[in-house]
Scaffold this motif. Structure first.
Motif, PDB file in Angstrom:
ATOM      1  N   GLY A 159      12.103   1.279 -11.008  1.00 30.30           N
ATOM      2  CA  GLY A 159      10.933   1.314 -11.869  1.00 30.30           C
ATOM      3  C   GLY A 159       9.629   1.207 -11.106  1.00 30.30           C
ATOM      4  O   GLY A 159       9.606   0.992  -9.888  1.00 30.30           O
ATOM      5  N   LEU A 160       8.542   1.348 -11.848  1.00 27.01           N
ATOM      6  CA  LEU A 160       7.183   1.311 -11.306  1.00 27.01           C
ATOM      7  C   LEU A 160       6.425   0.170 -11.971  1.00 27.01           C
ATOM      8  O   LEU A 160       6.535  -0.036 -13.184  1.00 27.01           O
ATOM      9  N   THR A 161       5.653  -0.583 -11.200  1.00 30.02           N
ATOM     10  CA  THR A 161       4.908  -1.711 -11.767  1.00 30.02           C
ATOM     11  C   THR A 161       3.766  -1.213 -12.658  1.00 30.02           C
ATOM     12  O   THR A 161       3.129  -0.201 -12.355  1.00 30.02           O
ATOM     13  N   PRO A 162       3.468  -1.920 -13.759  1.00 32.16           N
ATOM     14  CA  PRO A 162       2.352  -1.526 -14.624  1.00 32.16           C
ATOM     15  C   PRO A 162       1.026  -1.537 -13.881  1.00 32.16           C
ATOM     16  O   PRO A 162       0.130  -0.747 -14.182  1.00 32.16           O
ATOM     17  N   GLU A 163       0.902  -2.431 -12.892  1.00 36.65           N
ATOM     18  CA  GLU A 163      -0.355  -2.550 -12.141  1.00 36.65           C
ATOM     19  C   GLU A 163      -0.662  -1.311 -11.301  1.00 36.65           C
ATOM     20  O   GLU A 163      -1.798  -1.131 -10.847  1.00 36.65           O
ATOM     21  N   SER A 164       0.338  -0.451 -11.101  1.00 32.57           N
ATOM     22  CA  SER A 164       0.137   0.758 -10.297  1.00 32.57           C
ATOM     23  C   SER A 164      -0.553   1.872 -11.084  1.00 32.57           C
ATOM     24  O   SER A 164      -1.048   2.834 -10.493  1.00 32.57           O
ATOM     25  N   HIS A 165      -0.559   1.761 -12.420  1.00 34.99           N
ATOM     26  CA  HIS A 165      -1.211   2.755 -13.287  1.00 34.99           C
ATOM     27  C   HIS A 165      -0.745   4.173 -12.957  1.00 34.99           C
ATOM     28  O   HIS A 165      -1.551   5.114 -12.887  1.00 34.99           O
ATOM     29  N   GLY A 166       0.552   4.335 -12.725  1.00 34.86           N
ATOM     30  CA  GLY A 166       1.116   5.657 -12.492  1.00 34.86           C
ATOM     31  C   GLY A 166       1.124   6.099 -11.044  1.00 34.86           C
ATOM     32  O   GLY A 166       1.669   7.154 -10.720  1.00 34.86           O
ATOM     33  N   ASN A 167       0.510   5.327 -10.167  1.00 35.00           N
ATOM     34  CA  ASN A 167       0.508   5.685  -8.746  1.00 35.00           C
ATOM     35  C   ASN A 167       1.869   5.335  -8.150  1.00 35.00           C
ATOM     36  O   ASN A 167       2.178   4.173  -7.918  1.00 35.00           O
ATOM     37  N   GLY A 168       2.678   6.352  -7.918  1.00 34.07           N
ATOM     38  CA  GLY A 168       4.031   6.133  -7.422  1.00 34.07           C
ATOM     39  C   GLY A 168       4.194   6.430  -5.952  1.00 34.07           C
ATOM     40  O   GLY A 168       5.287   6.784  -5.510  1.00 34.07           O
ATOM     41  N   LYS A 182       6.635  12.665  -2.620  1.00 31.76           N
ATOM     42  CA  LYS A 182       7.660  13.598  -3.095  1.00 31.76           C
ATOM     43  C   LYS A 182       8.556  12.920  -4.123  1.00 31.76           C
ATOM     44  O   LYS A 182       9.018  11.797  -3.919  1.00 31.76           O
ATOM     45  N   VAL A 183       8.800  13.609  -5.228  1.00 34.80           N
ATOM     46  CA  VAL A 183       9.649  13.055  -6.287  1.00 34.80           C
ATOM     47  C   VAL A 183      11.110  13.294  -5.915  1.00 34.80           C
ATOM     48  O   VAL A 183      11.525  14.421  -5.654  1.00 34.80           O
ATOM     49  N   ALA A 233      -1.541   9.933  -1.451  1.00 41.11           N
ATOM     50  CA  ALA A 233      -0.698  10.331  -0.323  1.00 41.11           C
ATOM     51  C   ALA A 233      -1.455  11.214   0.663  1.00 41.11           C
ATOM     52  O   ALA A 233      -1.306  11.063   1.886  1.00 41.11           O
ATOM     53  N   LEU A 234      -2.286  12.107   0.160  1.00 42.48           N
ATOM     54  CA  LEU A 234      -3.027  13.000   1.046  1.00 42.48           C
ATOM     55  C   LEU A 234      -4.125  12.256   1.812  1.00 42.48           C
ATOM     56  O   LEU A 234      -4.324  12.490   3.005  1.00 42.48           O
ATOM     57  N   THR A 235      -4.824  11.357   1.137  1.00 43.03           N
ATOM     58  CA  THR A 235      -5.893  10.625   1.818  1.00 43.03           C
ATOM     59  C   THR A 235      -5.344   9.615   2.823  1.00 43.03           C
ATOM     60  O   THR A 235      -6.032   9.240   3.773  1.00 43.03           O
ATOM     61  N   SER A 236      -4.098   9.193   2.637  1.00 42.78           N
ATOM     62  CA  SER A 236      -3.474   8.296   3.617  1.00 42.78           C
ATOM     63  C   SER A 236      -2.659   9.079   4.651  1.00 42.78           C
ATOM     64  O   SER A 236      -1.955   8.487   5.476  1.00 42.78           O
ATOM     65  N   LEU A 237      -2.772  10.422   4.591  1.00 45.50           N
ATOM     66  CA  LEU A 237      -2.142  11.321   5.568  1.00 45.50           C
ATOM     67  C   LEU A 237      -0.622  11.224   5.557  1.00 45.50           C
ATOM     68  O   LEU A 237       0.031  11.444   6.573  1.00 45.50           O
ATOM     69  N   THR A 238      -0.049  10.900   4.389  1.00 48.86           N
ATOM     70  CA  THR A 238       1.410  10.745   4.277  1.00 48.86           C
ATOM     71  C   THR A 238       1.924  11.500   3.052  1.00 48.86           C
ATOM     72  O   THR A 238       2.419  10.892   2.105  1.00 48.86           O
ATOM     73  N   GLY A 255       0.815  -1.210   0.000  1.00 45.18           N
ATOM     74  CA  GLY A 255       0.000   0.000   0.000  1.00 45.18           C
ATOM     75  C   GLY A 255       0.846   1.257   0.000  1.00 45.18           C
ATOM     76  O   GLY A 255       0.413   2.308  -0.470  1.00 45.18           O
ATOM     77  N   SER A 256       2.070   1.145   0.522  1.00 48.88           N
ATOM     78  CA  SER A 256       2.992   2.277   0.547  1.00 48.88           C
ATOM     79  C   SER A 256       4.050   2.172  -0.543  1.00 48.88           C
ATOM     80  O   SER A 256       5.092   2.816  -0.467  1.00 48.88           O
TER      81      SER A 256
END
Length: 223
Positions: free
Chosen positions: A102-111, A147-148, A137-142, A66-67
């Motif tokens: 890298g980022l997994t395709p299953e994340s659909h851009g959610n990094g 941050k990139v 990030a905002l809805t999970s309060l983190t 989730g993180s």
């Protein structure tokens, strides 16, 4: 208010297999949970080293954690972390630098989770959906998890410059670990500085001989 009879606890081992099923009656659910959580943590796949100078993670993703990357594995928590080179926390592992490739395709851009890394690649940054990542990030309060971080064009450059930032007298002594992701730590690559630790640990099995890191024609790590 529903007439719940009980719950079925499913404990998973480090190979993503079901280790144990536990039927818990309704009256015992709250008390049984504490013991089951302790048992589940004991089955978690963790990095078997006390200190790591550079942890290379091939992929980050919502389907991994989730993180993005599991804080239980990296020991970097969504509430914040320090990048000091000096160890101030006795918890293990102490990881000085994290490089996410890298980022997994299953994340659909959610990094989400990229903010917990020290360096990444420009190809990962190009795949980011900043709006989706920010909302998560905002809805999970983190907010710090979105941050990139510093990005490099190639893996070779990222590894070389990140190792310089560890300020070792000799980069050849760096304790480096490479994993596919924080769900997949049954097998990993380790640097020569950790090789003796592998040989002396009865819980670890060497699967090959020492070799150079392999890069492709684009100066990125081979699979």
């Amino acid at each position: 208010q529903a007439p719940i009879l009980g719950g079925l606890a499913i404990l998973e081992n480090q190979f993503h297999e079901t280790a144990r099923l536990v039927a818990v009656p309704h009256a015992e659910m709250e008390t049984a949970e504490d013991a089951l959580v302790i048992e589940a943590r004991g089955l978690m796949p963790l990095l078997p080293f006390d200190e790591i100078d550079l942890l290379i993670i091939d992929r980050l993703g919502k389907n991994i954690s989730g993180s993005g990357m599991d804080p239980n594995v990296t020991n970097r928590w969504v509430s914040g972390y320090l990048t000091t080179l000096m160890r101030t926390d006795p918890s293990s592992p102490f990881v000085r630098r994290i490089f996410v490739r890298g980022l997994t395709p299953e994340s659909h851009g959610n990094g989400i989770g990229i903010g917990l890394a020290d360096v990444t690649t420009t190809r990962l940054v190009r795949e980011l959906d900043l709006r989706v990542t920010g909302i998560n990030a905002l809805t999970s309060l983190t907010p710090n998890t979105a941050k990139v971080t510093i990005a490099f064009d190639t893996d070779r450059e990222a590894i070389a410059l990140t190792l310089e930032s560890v300020a070792l007298d000799d980069p050849a002594t760096a304790r480096v670990v490479r994993i596919a992701d924080t769900l997949s730590v049954v097998e990993m690559d380790v640097s020569e500085a950790l090789w003796a630790t592998v040989r002396d640990n009865p819980r670890l099995t060497p699967l090959g001989e020492l070799r150079e890191l392999a890069f492709d024609s684009q100066c990125n790590l081979s699979p």
